[in-house]
Design a protein around this motif. Structure first.
Motif, PDB file in Angstrom:
ATOM      1  N   PRO A   1       0.840  -1.207   0.000  1.00  0.00           N
ATOM      2  CA  PRO A   1       0.000   0.000   0.000  1.00  0.00           C
ATOM      3  C   PRO A   1       0.869   1.248   0.000  1.00  0.00           C
ATOM      4  CG  PRO A   1       0.130  -0.905   2.214  1.00  0.00           C
ATOM      5  CD  PRO A   1       0.895  -1.849   1.332  1.00  0.00           C
ATOM      6  N   MET A   2       1.341   1.638  -1.163  1.00  0.00           N
ATOM      7  CA  MET A   2       2.305   2.720  -1.267  1.00  0.00           C
ATOM      8  C   MET A   2       1.786   4.031  -0.670  1.00  0.00           C
ATOM      9  SD  MET A   2       4.771   1.105  -2.604  1.00  0.00           S
ATOM     10  CE  MET A   2       5.916   2.415  -2.993  1.00  0.00           C
ATOM     11  N   GLU A   3       0.484   4.239  -0.756  1.00  0.00           N
ATOM     12  CA  GLU A   3      -0.070   5.495  -0.253  1.00  0.00           C
ATOM     13  C   GLU A   3      -0.032   5.579   1.271  1.00  0.00           C
ATOM     14  OE1 GLU A   3      -3.246   2.444  -0.155  1.00  0.00           O
ATOM     15  OE2 GLU A   3      -1.718   3.072  -1.608  1.00  0.00           O
ATOM     16  N   LYS A   4       0.212   4.447   1.947  1.00  0.00           N
ATOM     17  CA  LYS A   4       0.228   4.431   3.413  1.00  0.00           C
ATOM     18  C   LYS A   4       1.641   4.468   3.995  1.00  0.00           C
ATOM     19  CE  LYS A   4      -4.109   1.835   3.852  1.00  0.00           C
ATOM     20  NZ  LYS A   4      -4.747   0.612   4.405  1.00  0.00           N
ATOM     21  N   ILE A   5       2.648   4.286   3.164  1.00  0.00           N
ATOM     22  CA  ILE A   5       4.020   4.208   3.657  1.00  0.00           C
ATOM     23  C   ILE A   5       4.560   5.600   3.961  1.00  0.00           C
ATOM     24  CG2 ILE A   5       6.368   3.458   3.098  1.00  0.00           C
ATOM     25  CD1 ILE A   5       5.163   1.299   1.336  1.00  0.00           C
ATOM     26  N   SER A   6       5.275   5.714   5.059  1.00  0.00           N
ATOM     27  CA  SER A   6       5.841   7.000   5.482  1.00  0.00           C
ATOM     28  C   SER A   6       6.717   7.594   4.385  1.00  0.00           C
ATOM     29  CB  SER A   6       6.665   6.808   6.762  1.00  0.00           C
ATOM     30  OG  SER A   6       7.238   8.024   7.182  1.00  0.00           O
ATOM     31  N   GLU A   7       6.577   8.887   4.148  1.00  0.00           N
ATOM     32  CA  GLU A   7       7.285   9.531   3.044  1.00  0.00           C
ATOM     33  C   GLU A   7       8.650  10.084   3.439  1.00  0.00           C
ATOM     34  OE1 GLU A   7       4.599  12.473   1.532  1.00  0.00           O
ATOM     35  OE2 GLU A   7       3.751  11.077   0.066  1.00  0.00           O
ATOM     36  N   ARG A   8       8.937  10.184   4.733  1.00  0.00           N
ATOM     37  CA  ARG A   8      10.192  10.825   5.109  1.00  0.00           C
ATOM     38  C   ARG A   8      11.188   9.816   5.656  1.00  0.00           C
ATOM     39  NH1 ARG A   8      10.072  15.968   3.926  1.00  0.00           N
ATOM     40  NH2 ARG A   8       8.043  16.896   3.514  1.00  0.00           N
TER      41      ARG A   8
END
Length: 319
Positions: free
Chosen positions: A172-179
């Motif tokens: 679920p790429m949209e849920k993975i932390s971006e930083r």
């Protein structure tokens, strides 16, 4: 058919090193995605103007999303262009692109779904690591074992990674932390799909580059996210998807340990306040559930360590 290997290079203040990193990419790499994450040095424009490598495509963010956001932009582009394995390499020159075949080999051979670097294998090389970075990575790695469930891994903040495209599509790429929590959060997501992760020994290169990651500034943020992921992982693996004897050990052990500590603490405080000795029976009533509860929790941890994914999932996933 040859395996299509793509490399994603997130760029933020790496203008002095990025061209050298690209130049060191071997012929096994088919696609290169340089992601300018709103870099104040305009690294993307610099690469476009000075790099003639036909494999390179520059992607740009209008605003800074963090290393995770940049990597996921590269991941998405690599998937759209038919990559089989996607490698992530930092643009600051600390990672040797010549190691890419070592990272990709276990995935191609069906031995792993995801590989990551580990700078702690060779003790002779560990002493070269700055002391603060060494201690910070060691602490983060230990806590990450709890939150991700990959007890066999170390150096979890290492950004030199490779992943099979089939597995990447199931995350679920949209849920993975971006930083900066990206690498650790990705490991947590990989555990939820039971992906096999393997460490690859590597040496770190320390030159004139400076790290943007400040352990003391993100400690509390990381702690909260680790606690969240640990709670989710335990719930997913031991109560939602399956219930085993370990589930019972966790519940019974937690209840007994909590009861023993609260009951014992209450009577200990009362004994100090009144100056009277606590009866032997009361002491045993506190000590016994505390010891049994602790033993049950240790048994749960032992089960959790043995419950790591063993069979790569990409070999069974459809194309």
């Amino acid at each position: 058919m040859a395996t299509v290997i793509a490399v994603v290079i997130p760029c933020f203040r790496v203008k002095d090193h990025i061209l050298d990193v690209i130049a060191r990419l071997g012929p096994e790499v088919s696609q290169v995605y340089v992601v300018d994450d709103a870099c104040p040095q305009t690294s993307g424009d610099f690469v476009s103007e000075h790099c003639q490598d036909p494999r390179v495509k520059v992607l740009r963010h209008p605003r800074n999303l963090g290393v995770g956001g940049a990597v996921m932009t590269g991941y998405a582009e690599a998937l759209r262009n038919g990559a089989d394995v996607v490698v992530k390499v930092d643009g600051d020159g600390q990672m040797d692109p010549g190691l890419i075949p070592l990272f990709v080999a276990p995935i191609i051979k069906g031995q792993a779904d995801y590989t990551k670097g580990n700078r702690f294998y060779d003790l002779a090389q560990v002493v070269r690591m700055p002391a603060r970075r060494l201690v910070g990575n060691a602490l983060l790695s230990f806590v990450a074992k709890l939150s991700t469930g990959y007890w066999n891994l170390f150096d979890v903040t290492n950004g030199f990674t490779a992943i099979h495209a089939k597995v990447l599509r199931h995350l679920p790429m949209e849920k993975i932390s971006e930083r900066y929590f990206f690498e650790t959060d990705l490991l947590f997501r990989l555990n939820t799909v039971r992906a096999v992760v393997v460490d690859i020994p590597m040496d770190a290169v320390y030159g004139t580059e400076t790290s943007n990651l400040k352990i003391h500034k993100i400690f509390l943020e990381f702690a909260g996210k680790h606690l969240r992921n640990f709670s989710k992982r335990i719930f997913y693996n031991y109560f939602l998807r399956d219930m085993t004897v370990a589930s019972l050990e966790l519940v019974a052990g937690s209840v007994m340990l909590l009861f023993g500590l609260l009951f014992g603490g209450q009577h200990w405080a009362r004994s100090i306040a009144t100056g009277t000795a606590t009866p032997t029976g009361t002491i045993m009533l506190a000590a016994l559930p505390t010891l049994v509860g602790l033993q049950l929790l240790l048994a749960f941890v032992a089960f959790d360590v043995a419950n790591m994914p063993r069979r790569p999932i990409h070999v069974d996933l459809p194309d």
